[in-house]
Design an enzyme around this catalytic site. Structure first.
Site, PDB file in Angstrom:
ATOM      1  CG  ASN A   9     -32.365  -4.291 -33.854  1.00 47.71           C
ATOM      2  OD1 ASN A   9     -32.042  -5.066 -33.200  1.00 47.71           O
ATOM      3  ND2 ASN A   9     -32.786  -3.777 -34.146  1.00 47.71           N
ATOM      4  CE  LYS A  11     -36.692  -5.667 -34.273  1.00 45.30           C
ATOM      5  NZ  LYS A  11     -38.169  -5.066 -34.914  1.00 45.30           N
ATOM      6  CG  HIS A  97     -34.481   0.279 -33.938  1.00 45.55           C
ATOM      7  ND1 HIS A  97     -35.575   0.431 -33.427  1.00 45.55           N
ATOM      8  CD2 HIS A  97     -34.017  -0.762 -34.566  1.00 45.55           C
ATOM      9  CE1 HIS A  97     -36.271  -0.917 -34.387  1.00 45.55           C
ATOM     10  NE2 HIS A  97     -35.582  -1.380 -35.264  1.00 45.55           N
ATOM     11  CD  GLU A  99     -38.157  -2.335 -32.246  1.00 42.41           C
ATOM     12  OE1 GLU A  99     -37.363  -3.035 -31.288  1.00 42.41           O
ATOM     13  OE2 GLU A  99     -38.556  -2.821 -33.238  1.00 42.41           O
ATOM     14  CD  GLU A 169     -34.575  -0.391 -39.644  1.00 44.58           C
ATOM     15  OE1 GLU A 169     -34.723  -1.345 -39.962  1.00 44.58           O
ATOM     16  OE2 GLU A 169     -35.049  -0.251 -38.372  1.00 44.58           O
ATOM     17  N   GLY A 175     -41.964  -4.753 -37.121  1.00 43.90           N
ATOM     18  CA  GLY A 175     -42.131  -5.396 -36.335  1.00 43.90           C
ATOM     19  C   GLY A 175     -43.721  -6.095 -37.301  1.00 43.90           C
ATOM     20  CB  SER A 215     -42.624  -5.976 -43.366  1.00 44.11           C
ATOM     21  OG  SER A 215     -43.089  -5.426 -41.897  1.00 44.11           O
TER      22      SER A 215
HETATM   23  P1  13P Z   1     -38.481  -6.442 -39.224  1.00 46.47           P
HETATM   24  O1  13P Z   1     -37.990  -6.717 -40.600  1.00 46.47           O
HETATM   25  O2  13P Z   1     -38.830  -7.578 -38.851  1.00 46.47           O
HETATM   26  O3  13P Z   1     -40.188  -5.595 -39.329  1.00 46.47           O
HETATM   27  O4  13P Z   1     -37.968  -5.593 -37.620  1.00 46.47           O
HETATM   28  C1  13P Z   1     -36.987  -4.096 -39.180  1.00 46.47           C
HETATM   29  C2  13P Z   1     -36.125  -3.726 -37.691  1.00 46.47           C
HETATM   30  O5  13P Z   1     -36.313  -3.253 -37.136  1.00 46.47           O
HETATM   31  C3  13P Z   1     -34.636  -3.104 -38.278  1.00 46.47           C
HETATM   32  O6  13P Z   1     -34.224  -3.194 -37.596  1.00 46.47           O
END
Ligand code: 13P
Length: 259
Positions: A9, A11, A97, A99, A169, A175, A215
């Site tokens: 993703n 983002k 997601h 976020e 997740e 993040g 992560s």
């Molecule tokens: P990170 O791998 O940067 O922690 O993000 C994971 C994520 O949100 C995938 O959708």
């Protein structure tokens, strides 16, 4: 041997130019991987989707959108309709997601509307779920995951199983400030998710791919990919350089195949 899934993703990163450079390079680097065994997908920003859908071969890298409105059209300023995304021949719809849920306040009930709309338009619905640090602290992670699944898939017929993916997740793992889940913890929660999918959809529900995200990096990807209830890796930061992502994927595949 089970199919493995590798996706990212993007983002709110990368402009159109950078996204195209990234996708083109990733497509080239991974072109030899057998797609019947290894599924690859990238979910760029909305503004890059048109160009990506014109230039990228979705037999190699499937493309998806990061969000979608459940209505086809209407007075929904700032939203994107499933019909508009369908026009771009996208295959995957990422929904819920962390976020979206925690920064923009999206609810499980909205997820349910979005999952149903995505499926009815022929997308693969990729529902993201995960508990917060606080919910983990209270010891209610399993309840939270089960609630997100049960509401998210409420009223969804088992006929849709082939078009459903789930990403686990944990919010505390995602993040720059995230700590990756340990392989033991990830396996435990993936198992809870798989059992709940069987409860919702019947035994066939176990076939729904469940991906781990949060992560993922070159230091933990090999331990995560071999977990019995992990079908793939949904990667953020560690995937945004095509060369590094290619190496991570190949290492994971090698580790998986050599176990
Ligand atoms: P990170 O791998 O940067 O922690 O993000 C994971 C994520 O949100 C995938 O959708």
């Amino acid at each position: 041997m089970k199919k493995l899934y590798f996706g990212s993703n993007l983002k709110m990163y990368k402009n159109v130019h950078d996204t195209m450079e990234y996708l083109t390079k990733l497509q080239e680097l991974t072109a030899d991987l057998d797609r019947s065994r290894y599924e690859m997908f990238i979910i760029p920003s909305f503004t890059s989707l048109y160009c990506a859908s014109e230039k990228i071969d979705q037999n190699l890298i499937r493309l998806g959108a990061q969000n979608m409105c459940w209505e086809d059209q209407g007075q929904f300023t700032g939203e994107i309709s499933p019909l508009m995304l369908k026009e771009l021949n996208l295959q995957i719809m990422e929904l819920g997601h962390s976020e979206r849920r925690h920064v923009f306040g999206e609810t499980d009930q909205w997820m349910n509307l979005k999952v149903k709309a995505a499926l009815s338009h022929g997308f693969t619905a990729l529902l993201c779920i995960g508990e917060t640090d606080e919910q983990k602290e209270y010891g209610i992670s399993d309840e939270v995951l089960r609630t997100q699944l049960k509401i998210g898939f409420y009223g969804v017929s088992p006929e849709n199983i082939g078009n459903i993916w789930v990403a686990y997740e944990p919010v505390w793992a995602i993040g720059v400030n995230g700590k990756p889940a340990t392989p033991e913890y990830a396996q435990e929660k993936h198992h809870v998710i798989r059992e709940c999918l069987a409860e919702i959809f019947g035994e066939k529900g176990r076939e729904i791919p469940v991906l781990y995200g949060g992560s993922v990096n070159p230091g933990n990807s090999n331990q995560l990919i071999v977990l019995p209830d992990v079908d793939g890796l949904f990667v953020g930061r560690a995937a945004w350089d095509a060369e590094k992502f290619n190496v991570l994927i190949r290492d994971a595949i090698e580790t998986y195949n050599n176990q």
